[in-house]
Design a protein around this motif. Structure first.
Motif, PDB file in Angstrom:
ATOM      1  N   GLY A 126      17.612   0.649   6.786  1.00 41.92           N
ATOM      2  CA  GLY A 126      15.774  -0.540   5.771  1.00 41.92           C
ATOM      3  C   GLY A 126      15.072   0.698   4.991  1.00 41.92           C
ATOM      4  N   PRO A 127      14.284   0.416   4.022  1.00 42.42           N
ATOM      5  CA  PRO A 127      13.595   0.139   3.278  1.00 42.42           C
ATOM      6  C   PRO A 127      12.815   2.047   3.266  1.00 42.42           C
ATOM      7  N   THR A 128      12.161   2.519   4.223  1.00 48.83           N
ATOM      8  CA  THR A 128      11.749   3.553   4.821  1.00 48.83           C
ATOM      9  C   THR A 128      12.061   4.386   5.085  1.00 48.83           C
ATOM     10  N   ALA A 154       0.435   3.049   1.747  1.00 50.32           N
ATOM     11  CA  ALA A 154      -0.807   3.793   2.455  1.00 50.32           C
ATOM     12  C   ALA A 154      -0.004   3.746   3.892  1.00 50.32           C
ATOM     13  N   GLY A 155      -0.032   4.516   4.302  1.00 46.79           N
ATOM     14  CA  GLY A 155       0.737   5.814   5.673  1.00 46.79           C
ATOM     15  C   GLY A 155       1.723   6.686   5.175  1.00 46.79           C
ATOM     16  N   ALA A 156       1.479   7.868   6.148  1.00 50.78           N
ATOM     17  CA  ALA A 156       2.416   8.728   6.013  1.00 50.78           C
ATOM     18  C   ALA A 156       3.425   8.628   5.542  1.00 50.78           C
ATOM     19  N   ASP A 157       4.164   8.051   6.022  1.00 43.28           N
ATOM     20  CA  ASP A 157       5.958   7.601   5.808  1.00 43.28           C
ATOM     21  C   ASP A 157       6.338   7.289   4.287  1.00 43.28           C
ATOM     22  N   ALA A 175       2.988   7.312   1.230  1.00 42.22           N
ATOM     23  CA  ALA A 175       2.302   7.639   0.569  1.00 42.22           C
ATOM     24  C   ALA A 175       2.444   8.723   0.587  1.00 42.22           C
ATOM     25  N   PHE A 176       3.220   9.913  -0.081  1.00 37.86           N
ATOM     26  CA  PHE A 176       3.586  11.860   0.102  1.00 37.86           C
ATOM     27  C   PHE A 176       2.443  12.024  -0.839  1.00 37.86           C
ATOM     28  N   GLY A 177       1.772  12.861  -0.004  1.00 37.52           N
ATOM     29  CA  GLY A 177       0.668  13.594  -1.381  1.00 37.52           C
ATOM     30  C   GLY A 177      -0.531  13.218  -1.834  1.00 37.52           C
ATOM     31  N   ARG A 178      -1.073  12.490  -0.710  1.00 36.34           N
ATOM     32  CA  ARG A 178      -1.880  11.849  -0.660  1.00 36.34           C
ATOM     33  C   ARG A 178      -3.101  13.134  -1.160  1.00 36.34           C
ATOM     34  N   ALA A 209      -0.483   5.082  -5.871  1.00 39.63           N
ATOM     35  CA  ALA A 209       0.692   5.484  -5.834  1.00 39.63           C
ATOM     36  C   ALA A 209       1.164   4.799  -6.172  1.00 39.63           C
ATOM     37  N   GLU A 210       2.330   5.355  -6.734  1.00 33.14           N
ATOM     38  CA  GLU A 210       3.318   4.226  -7.881  1.00 33.14           C
ATOM     39  C   GLU A 210       4.758   4.045  -7.339  1.00 33.14           C
TER      40      GLU A 210
END
Length: 203
Positions: free
Chosen positions: A136-138, A154-157, A159-162, A184-185
């Motif tokens: 799956g995508p994540t 949005a979310g720790a899985d 959005a890395f480095g927020r 995020a990009e």
């Protein structure tokens, strides 16, 4: 506090940033007119030959320093030869000359900067396993999942480095930079911020 630390910043021959700090004694605050010219060894930044290496930096804009805090400042500078001639990397001067030809105009600019956060030589959030993901995508194993879940995520899985991005946003705003947004990009660890609208040479 009877001194101000002024971090002079300029662009080098490779469009990288260089800086050096100057202590302004006897001042509690400074404005642009309070900041003297300074110099640096241009042969070490690719901006002058070794036999004639002095480059003069002239303060052009002043911002509050969000890192040191207090009344300390960050100073953006233009670069000149000791004779007062702009060196080739000083592209701000010809831009200002163009703007000054039509002072009645009010050109607007918006700046969009994309960047990628790295850790240990790979983009932040990229997996370190040599396996590949088919879940799956994540689900990430050897490579990140397909493009899709990371953009404006949005979310720790996803959005890395927020935490870094949010701190960067606050620091820019505290420095008086006209940041208008972040997101995020499309790639894990990739982000974007927008500045503007700004007018004329202030951009």
């Amino acid at each position: 506090m009877s001194y101000v630390i002024a971090e002079y910043v300029w662009i080098d021959a490779d469009n990288g940033l260089r800086c050096k700090a100057r202590v302004i004694h006897g001042k509690k605050t400074v404005e642009l007119s309070d900041l003297p010219s300074w110099n640096f060894d241009g042969s070490s930044t690719g901006q002058a030959p070794g036999e004639d290496s002095e480059v003069i930096i002239e303060p052009a804009a002043v911002f509050p320093d969000p890192f040191r805090g207090g009344n300390h400042v960050i100073v953006l500078c233009d670069c000149y030869t000791p004779k007062g001639e702009p060196i080739p990397t000083n592209t701000r001067l010809p831009a200002k000359e163009i703007f000054d030809l039509a002072p009645e105009e009010e050109p607007w600019f918006g700046i969009e900067q994309e960047y990628t956060l790295f850790k240990d030589g790979v983009p932040l959030g990229w997996p370190t396993s040599s396996a590949r993901s088919f879940g799956g995508p994540t689900v990430q194993m050897g490579f990140p999942g397909p493009q899709g879940p990371y953009y404006c995520s949005a979310g720790a899985d996803v959005a890395f480095g927020r935490d870094i991005v949010e701190e960067h946003l606050v620091m820019c705003l505290e420095a008086g930079i006209n940041v208008s947004g972040i997101n995020a990009e499309v790639m894990p660890g990739q982000w974007e911020y927008q500045v503007g609208p700004c007018t004329g040479i202030e951009s």
